[in-house]
Design a protein around this motif. Structure first.
Motif, short mmCIF file in Angstrom:
data_model
loop_
_atom_site.label_atom_id
_atom_site.label_comp_id
_atom_site.label_asym_id
_atom_site.label_seq_id
_atom_site.Cartn_x
_atom_site.Cartn_y
_atom_site.Cartn_z
N ALA A 4 -6.43 36.35 70.68
CA ALA A 4 -6.92 35.27 70.99
C ALA A 4 -8.72 35.42 70.51
O ALA A 4 -9.12 34.65 71.23
CB ALA A 4 -6.87 35.35 72.80
N ARG A 7 -9.59 33.45 68.11
CA ARG A 7 -9.25 32.56 67.57
C ARG A 7 -10.36 31.42 68.77
O ARG A 7 -11.04 30.47 67.88
CB ARG A 7 -7.52 31.93 68.68
CG ARG A 7 -7.86 30.19 68.71
CD ARG A 7 -6.70 29.96 69.01
NE ARG A 7 -5.18 30.47 67.94
CZ ARG A 7 -5.00 30.19 67.36
NH1 ARG A 7 -5.18 29.30 66.43
NH2 ARG A 7 -3.97 30.61 66.39
N THR A 11 -13.60 28.69 67.09
CA THR A 11 -13.64 27.82 67.42
C THR A 11 -15.12 27.67 67.94
O THR A 11 -16.20 26.87 67.28
CB THR A 11 -13.19 27.47 68.47
OG1 THR A 11 -11.35 27.62 68.45
CG2 THR A 11 -13.66 26.36 69.23
N ASN A 43 -8.16 25.05 61.32
CA ASN A 43 -7.67 25.57 61.97
C ASN A 43 -6.66 24.57 63.77
O ASN A 43 -5.97 25.63 63.98
CB ASN A 43 -9.18 26.28 62.86
CG ASN A 43 -8.97 26.42 64.21
OD1 ASN A 43 -8.06 27.25 64.96
ND2 ASN A 43 -9.88 25.95 65.32
N GLN A 44 -6.98 23.41 63.24
CA GLN A 44 -5.89 22.70 63.92
C GLN A 44 -4.75 22.92 63.81
O GLN A 44 -3.95 22.76 64.51
CB GLN A 44 -6.24 20.88 64.66
CG GLN A 44 -7.47 20.98 64.69
CD GLN A 44 -8.09 19.41 63.88
OE1 GLN A 44 -7.19 18.84 63.48
NE2 GLN A 44 -9.51 18.73 65.00
N GLU A 47 -3.27 26.59 65.14
CA GLU A 47 -3.48 26.46 66.63
C GLU A 47 -1.66 24.88 67.37
O GLU A 47 -1.35 25.82 68.12
CB GLU A 47 -4.10 25.24 67.60
CG GLU A 47 -5.33 25.65 68.02
CD GLU A 47 -7.00 24.91 67.58
OE1 GLU A 47 -6.72 24.13 68.31
OE2 GLU A 47 -8.03 26.39 68.31
N THR A 51 1.81 26.65 60.00
CA THR A 51 0.87 28.16 59.74
C THR A 51 1.55 27.21 58.36
O THR A 51 0.39 28.09 57.39
CB THR A 51 1.95 29.11 59.65
OG1 THR A 51 1.68 29.19 61.50
CG2 THR A 51 0.37 30.55 59.73
N SER A 92 -0.36 34.46 63.09
CA SER A 92 0.36 33.28 63.34
C SER A 92 1.48 33.35 62.27
O SER A 92 2.82 33.02 63.31
CB SER A 92 -0.02 32.41 62.70
OG SER A 92 -1.00 31.99 63.60
N ARG A 326 1.89 30.15 72.18
CA ARG A 326 2.40 30.25 70.83
C ARG A 326 2.37 31.31 70.67
O ARG A 326 1.02 31.48 70.29
CB ARG A 326 1.95 27.89 70.48
CG ARG A 326 2.18 27.47 70.53
CD ARG A 326 1.59 26.49 69.89
NE ARG A 326 1.67 24.87 70.00
CZ ARG A 326 0.56 24.45 70.76
NH1 ARG A 326 -0.33 24.44 70.91
NH2 ARG A 326 1.39 22.67 71.02
N GLU A 331 -2.72 32.01 76.07
CA GLU A 331 -4.53 32.10 76.47
C GLU A 331 -4.46 31.66 77.83
O GLU A 331 -4.02 30.27 78.58
CB GLU A 331 -4.96 31.05 75.12
CG GLU A 331 -4.37 31.88 74.19
CD GLU A 331 -5.45 31.03 72.91
OE1 GLU A 331 -6.36 31.60 72.89
OE2 GLU A 331 -4.67 29.74 72.22
#
Length: 331
Positions: A4, A7, A11, A43-44, A47, A51, A92, A326, A331
Motif C-alpha cells: 500500500a 502504491r 502515485t 499503474n492504472q 490498480e 497485472t 500484484s 484487490r 486500502e
C-alpha cells in the motif's frame, strides 16, 4: 502494509513528474509527458488487477534488467519509478496467488541488481524484500531465510530504508522459528526501547509485541509469554481480539510449515468468520480497521492456494474484493 505504501508513493511521484513535465525549461515537454502518461497507464492497469497487461506494457517502456543503465537512485528519478512499478507488478502477482510469475519478476530484477554489484546497491532492498516475501508466502522458508538475513545485514549497516524494516523483521523472525531457532527469534523480536533505555509501549508497535509473545512461547518461556501477552493487550490501543488474531495467524503459518495443516486451517477459519461488522473495532482508523478485518482472509487465501485448493482460494479472493481489496491489498 508495504504494498500500500509503494502504491501511494508511486502515485505521488507520477503526479509530481506530470507537473514537472509541463515546465519546458526543466524537461523535454513532449518526451517526458509521453513517458509519464504511459507509466501512469501501467499503474492504472495494476490498480485494476490487470497485472499481465501491465507487465507487457512495462516491458515495452523499460529495458531488460541487464540492459538498463545504472542510474543514481532518487525518489523522483525515473530509476526510482521503474523500481516501484516492477515491485508492484511482483506484489500484484503474489497478491493474486500467482506465485510463479511473482517469483519470475522478482528473480529477474534481483539477479540484475546483484550482477551490478555496489553500483546498483540502492536498488537492492526493494527487490530483495519482494523475493523474500514471495518465498515466504509460498511456504519456502528455507529459500526466504538467506534473503531476510541479507536485509538484516543492510539494516545493521544503516542501508535499509525504514519502509522495508517491518517486513524484514517479521519475515526473519518467522523464518527463524520455522528453522527451529527459537532463541534467536526471541532475541530478535524483543520490543524496542527509547534511546534512554526507557520502556516503549505496544501502541503502534503491536506487530513486534505480538510476534515476541509467540517467539517466547516457542522458546519454552510460556509463563513469561502469557504475562507479556496480558500486558500487551492491556496497554494496546487496539482491541485484544485484534492482537490475538496477529498471534494466532503467526501460529497458523508455523503449524502449516510443520505439516500440521488441519490445525492451521482451524485458526484461519476461526478468524475469517470473526469480524462481522466494521463497528466492532470502535475508534480504530478505517484503513487499519479494514486491514484487521481482512488479514485472516488474505492469509487463508494464500494457505488454500499453496495447498492446491484453487477454487476455495478464489472464493476467498472474491470476499476480499467485495470488501474493497484487490490482490492482497486492502486500502
Amino acid at each position: 502494509m508495504l504494498r500500500a505504501w509503494l502504491r501511494v508513493f508511486l502515485t505521488i511521484i507520477l503526479l509530481t513528474a506530470n507537473a514537472a513535465a509541463q515546465n519546458p525549461v526543466k524537461l523535454d515537454r513532449q518526451t517526458n509527458r509521453t513517458m509519464d502518461q504511459q507509466l501512469g497507464d501501467v499503474n492504472q492497469l495494476l490498480e485494476a488487477g490487470r497485472t499481465g497487461e501491465a507487465e507487457r506494457l512495462l516491458r515495452q517502456l523499460i529495458p531488460k534488467p541487464e540492459e538498463e543503465a545504472v542510474r543514481e537512485l532518487g525518489i523522483f528519478s525515473f530509476a526510482g519509478i521503474h523500481d516501484l512499478l516492477w515491485a508492484l507488478t511482483g506484489y500484484s502477482y503474489a497478491g493474486a496467488n500467482d506465485y510463479a510469475n511473482a517469483e519470475r519478476v522478482a528473480g529477474e530484477r534481483l539477479r540484475a541488481v546483484d550482477a551490478r554489484g555496489a553500483a546498483a546497491a540502492g536498488h537492492l532492498p526493494i527487490f530483495l524484500t519482494l523475493m523474500a516475501e514471495v518465498y515466504r508466502l509460498r511456504g519456502k522458508h528455507a529459500a526466504a531465510y538467506p534473503l531476510y538475513s541479507r536485509l538484516n545485514q543492510l539494516w545493521f549497516n544503516n542501508h535499509l530504508p525504514a519502509e522495508f524494516q517491518k517486513p524484514t523483521e517479521l519475515g526473519f523472525v518467522e523464518c527463524s522459528l520455522v528453522r527451529g531457532d527459537a532463541a534467536a527469534a526471541e532475541s530478535i523480536s524483543r520490543p524496542p526501547v527509547d534511546p534512554d533505555g526507557s520502556y516503549v509501549g505496544p501502541s503502534f508497535h503491536e506487530h513486534i509485541f505480538n510476534m515476541h509473545v509467540v517467539a517466547m512461547e516457542e522458546a519454552g518461556h510460556k509463563t513469561e509469554a502469557a504475562q507479556f501477552e496480558a500486558k500487551t493487550d492491556a496497554e494496546s490501543r487496539r482491541p485484544p481480539a485484534a492482537n490475538q488474531q496477529d498471534r494466532d495467524l503467526l501460529r497458523a503459518r508455523l503449524l502449516s510449515a510443520r505439516g500440521q495443516d488441519a490445525a492451521a486451517e482451524a485458526i484461519y477459519q476461526k478468524w475469517t468468520g470473526y469480524w462481522k461488522t466494521p463497528d466492532v473495532l470502535g475508534s480504530i482508523d478505517p484503513k487499519e480497521s479494514l486491514q484487521i478485518r481482512t488479514v485472516a482472509l488474505v492469509g487463508y487465501s494464500h494457505f488454500l492456494s499453496v495447498h492446491g485448493r484453487t477454487r476455495e482460494a478464489q472464493a476467498v479472493q472474491s470476499r476480499l474484493a467485495a470488501m474493497g481489496c484487490r490482490f492482497g491489498m486492502c486500502e
